[in-house]
Design a protein around this motif. Structure first.
Motif, PDB file in Angstrom:
ATOM      1  N   SER A  64       8.069  28.141  41.336  1.00 50.60           N
ATOM      2  CA  SER A  64       7.621  26.943  40.632  1.00 50.60           C
ATOM      3  C   SER A  64       8.683  25.853  40.719  1.00 50.60           C
ATOM      4  CB  SER A  64       7.352  27.260  39.159  1.00 50.60           C
ATOM      5  OG  SER A  64       6.234  28.104  39.026  1.00 50.60           O
ATOM      6  N   SER A 110      25.969  28.396  34.634  1.00 49.54           N
ATOM      7  CA  SER A 110      24.623  28.928  34.450  1.00 49.54           C
ATOM      8  C   SER A 110      24.272  29.088  32.979  1.00 49.54           C
ATOM      9  CB  SER A 110      24.510  30.292  35.127  1.00 49.54           C
ATOM     10  OG  SER A 110      24.538  30.134  36.511  1.00 49.54           O
ATOM     11  N   GLY A 111      22.986  29.317  32.709  1.00 49.23           N
ATOM     12  CA  GLY A 111      22.545  29.603  31.353  1.00 49.23           C
ATOM     13  C   GLY A 111      21.364  28.747  30.964  1.00 49.23           C
ATOM     14  N   ALA A 112      20.531  29.266  30.055  1.00 49.30           N
ATOM     15  CA  ALA A 112      19.316  28.561  29.667  1.00 49.30           C
ATOM     16  C   ALA A 112      19.564  27.566  28.542  1.00 49.30           C
ATOM     17  CB  ALA A 112      18.247  29.572  29.249  1.00 49.30           C
ATOM     18  N   THR A 147      19.426  30.677  36.811  1.00 52.58           N
ATOM     19  CA  THR A 147      19.301  30.265  35.407  1.00 52.58           C
ATOM     20  C   THR A 147      20.001  28.934  35.150  1.00 52.58           C
ATOM     21  OG1 THR A 147      19.469  32.608  34.912  1.00 52.58           O
ATOM     22  CG2 THR A 147      19.365  31.127  33.047  1.00 52.58           C
ATOM     23  N   ALA A 172      13.265  32.433  34.051  1.00 51.01           N
ATOM     24  CA  ALA A 172      13.040  31.148  33.399  1.00 51.01           C
ATOM     25  C   ALA A 172      11.662  30.580  33.708  1.00 51.01           C
ATOM     26  CB  ALA A 172      14.120  30.155  33.828  1.00 51.01           C
ATOM     27  N   SER A 179       6.191  23.355  34.188  1.00 55.15           N
ATOM     28  CA  SER A 179       6.508  24.397  35.164  1.00 55.15           C
ATOM     29  C   SER A 179       5.323  24.486  36.117  1.00 55.15           C
ATOM     30  CB  SER A 179       6.748  25.720  34.430  1.00 55.15           C
ATOM     31  OG  SER A 179       7.192  26.700  35.338  1.00 55.15           O
ATOM     32  N   LEU A 180       5.496  23.982  37.351  1.00 54.04           N
ATOM     33  CA  LEU A 180       4.364  23.794  38.261  1.00 54.04           C
ATOM     34  C   LEU A 180       4.463  24.676  39.495  1.00 54.04           C
ATOM     35  CD1 LEU A 180       4.174  19.882  38.193  1.00 54.04           C
ATOM     36  CD2 LEU A 180       3.176  21.516  36.589  1.00 54.04           C
ATOM     37  N   PRO A 181       3.520  25.600  39.660  1.00 56.25           N
ATOM     38  CA  PRO A 181       3.499  26.406  40.885  1.00 56.25           C
ATOM     39  C   PRO A 181       2.823  25.656  42.036  1.00 56.25           C
ATOM     40  CG  PRO A 181       2.018  27.327  39.213  1.00 56.25           C
ATOM     41  CD  PRO A 181       2.500  26.000  38.710  1.00 56.25           C
ATOM     42  N   LEU A 212      18.455  26.074  33.794  1.00 58.23           N
ATOM     43  CA  LEU A 212      17.761  25.151  32.896  1.00 58.23           C
ATOM     44  C   LEU A 212      18.739  24.434  31.974  1.00 58.23           C
ATOM     45  CD1 LEU A 212      15.066  24.031  31.758  1.00 58.23           C
ATOM     46  CD2 LEU A 212      15.197  25.833  30.049  1.00 58.23           C
ATOM     47  N   GLU A 269      15.416  29.244  39.104  1.00 59.36           N
ATOM     48  CA  GLU A 269      15.104  30.422  38.301  1.00 59.36           C
ATOM     49  C   GLU A 269      16.124  31.520  38.577  1.00 59.36           C
ATOM     50  OE1 GLU A 269      11.318  33.166  38.323  1.00 59.36           O
ATOM     51  OE2 GLU A 269      12.664  32.925  36.652  1.00 59.36           O
ATOM     52  N   ASP A 321      12.794  26.457  42.296  1.00 55.73           N
ATOM     53  CA  ASP A 321      12.998  27.886  42.519  1.00 55.73           C
ATOM     54  C   ASP A 321      13.235  28.132  44.007  1.00 55.73           C
ATOM     55  OD1 ASP A 321      12.510  28.229  39.863  1.00 55.73           O
ATOM     56  OD2 ASP A 321      10.569  29.218  40.101  1.00 55.73           O
ATOM     57  N   GLU A 340      19.179  33.577  25.581  1.00 52.57           N
ATOM     58  CA  GLU A 340      19.918  32.989  26.696  1.00 52.57           C
ATOM     59  C   GLU A 340      20.499  34.097  27.567  1.00 52.57           C
ATOM     60  OE1 GLU A 340      23.725  30.281  26.678  1.00 52.57           O
ATOM     61  OE2 GLU A 340      22.281  30.361  28.289  1.00 52.57           O
ATOM     62  N   MET A 393       0.930  27.603  35.702  1.00 52.10           N
ATOM     63  CA  MET A 393       1.223  26.203  35.468  1.00 52.10           C
ATOM     64  C   MET A 393       1.283  25.967  33.963  1.00 52.10           C
ATOM     65  SD  MET A 393       0.147  22.944  34.614  1.00 52.10           S
ATOM     66  CE  MET A 393      -1.599  22.581  34.851  1.00 52.10           C
ATOM     67  N   VAL A 394       2.388  25.395  33.498  1.00 53.86           N
ATOM     68  CA  VAL A 394       2.527  25.014  32.094  1.00 53.86           C
ATOM     69  C   VAL A 394       3.068  23.592  32.092  1.00 53.86           C
ATOM     70  CG1 VAL A 394       3.616  25.509  29.879  1.00 53.86           C
ATOM     71  CG2 VAL A 394       3.064  27.391  31.431  1.00 53.86           C
ATOM     72  N   ARG A 443       6.580  29.804  46.993  1.00 50.92           N
ATOM     73  CA  ARG A 443       6.358  31.045  46.260  1.00 50.92           C
ATOM     74  C   ARG A 443       6.602  30.911  44.758  1.00 50.92           C
ATOM     75  NH1 ARG A 443       9.714  35.431  45.333  1.00 50.92           N
ATOM     76  NH2 ARG A 443      11.426  34.382  46.381  1.00 50.92           N
TER      77      ARG A 443
END
Lengths: 227, 227
Positions: A132, A60-62, A91, B62, A163-165, A93, A88, A112, B88, B155-156, A130
């Motif tokens: 992204s 894990s980790g960003a 973690t 995240a 990042s798309l919801p 990413l 998410e 997510d 992080e 959304m980004v 719910r």
């Protein structure tokens, strides 16, 4: 499988899925079914396993680090993406960035929990749920991933992050977000939810046998190991 | 402060720093000192407080969400960036993405623990330390940040992400990573480590008085509230 109109793969351990099913007649049947238009869905490990290059396990980790992610052969339904889940919540990413930096031809998809990426035959991705879907595009990436050693952080520059919801769509071929289409969005969400609910009910009904508890225990052991 | 050749701000609570120092003669003196070339450094809250637009507090995760990050007025030493720390370790990408999506003129800097971003007078950023500095560039961002409501994900799309470990440099004006320069890298790291070690020793020596324990307790309370 030859008569199925939908296939749903549960969670657990994607390495178990790929090593038990991959390369067998069952694996070929799933691939064939997908080829003739059958909807193939999966959650957790079942979502990761659909890719040709599968995120097998990792840490894990960003921040992306060397030796963070391990990739192996998946079921081969999606050739141009690598899928990570519980994104998410756990973690992940860093490990997705690490894989995409090393293999920029792949688009990284991070799902997510309670969130789905619905990909159609034209490689248009639709987000429902719910949370992204995080998309990492390494087209322009500059990296030192090939010379990092040990477990040190790697340099990744110019990664494109989306990042798309729920309701947003992404063109996986053109690698860009598409304008919001509210009417289509609701229709797809309803369709998908209806279908998945039916599949889950069916799976639950079929699963009511003596060995359910035993199976659940075995699955739990697997999960801890490498989901 | 008028005679200082270096200023180091400790961690704790950046809102306390900015609300106690900001707009006072002390705040102006720090700004003046920085203007005449004095090195101003900070850790944790002290790092966040140097920006004009300061990350005051927020929630972890995240995925960028509405109402995730709260921005207030910082000390004004860096006008074009917003700084987040424990990056992080506390999973703060979401809130940094949220701020940059809403304010693309700002460059988001996320500092891992035991890691520093050294910014010189030409706005060249140098990374030193154990982790990475994450840089979020919102120049090309497409977002619905202005119409998201509640605590929903926003959304980004098209955020440029850079994850730079020790030795890498980034041009904050051109918004791009610079080629690795090994000789310069080691010289700067040695210089910075020497200076910071001296400052820490000095601060420790000055701090040996009766009220040290009391101060530490008060600081701990602050930290839990909003660091």
């Amino acid at each position: 499988i030859k008569k199925a109109t939908g296939i749903f793969m549960t969670g657990g351990n994607q390495l178990r899925l790929s090593s038990v099913i991959g390369g067998t007649k069952l694996g070929a049947a799933v691939l064939d079914a997908h080829g003739r238009g059958v909807v193939v869905a999966g959650t957790s490990a079942g979502a990761s396993a659909v890719a040709t290059h599968m995120m097998a396990f990792g840490s894990s980790g960003a921040t992306p680090k060397h030796r963070m992610a391990h990739v192996s052969v998946g079921l081969g339904l999606l050739v141009n993406v690598v899928v990570d889940q519980h994104f998410e919540q756990r973690t992940r990413l860093g490990r997705l960035l690490a894989v995409v930096a090393q293999s920029p031809s792949l688009i990284g998809l991070g799902l997510d929990e309670d969130t789905a990426a619905v990909i159609d035959a034209n490689d248009i991705l639709d987000v429902i749920g719910r949370g992204s879907v995080t998309i990492v595009d390494g087209s322009d990436v500059i990296t030192d991933a090939f010379q990092t050693t040990g477990h040190k952080p790697m340099m990744v520059s110019n990664a494109r992050l989306h990042s798309l919801p729920s309701g947003y769509r992404f063109d996986l071929r053109a690698r860009r977000v598409l304008p919001l289409d509210d009417s289509k969005r609701e229709r797809i969400a309803q369709l998908a939810q209806g279908r998945i609910a039916r599949m889950v009910r069916q799976a639950a009904a079929e699963g009511r046998d003596d060995r359910a508890l035993e199976r659940r225990r075995a699955r739990h052991e697997d999960q801890k190991a490498s989901e």
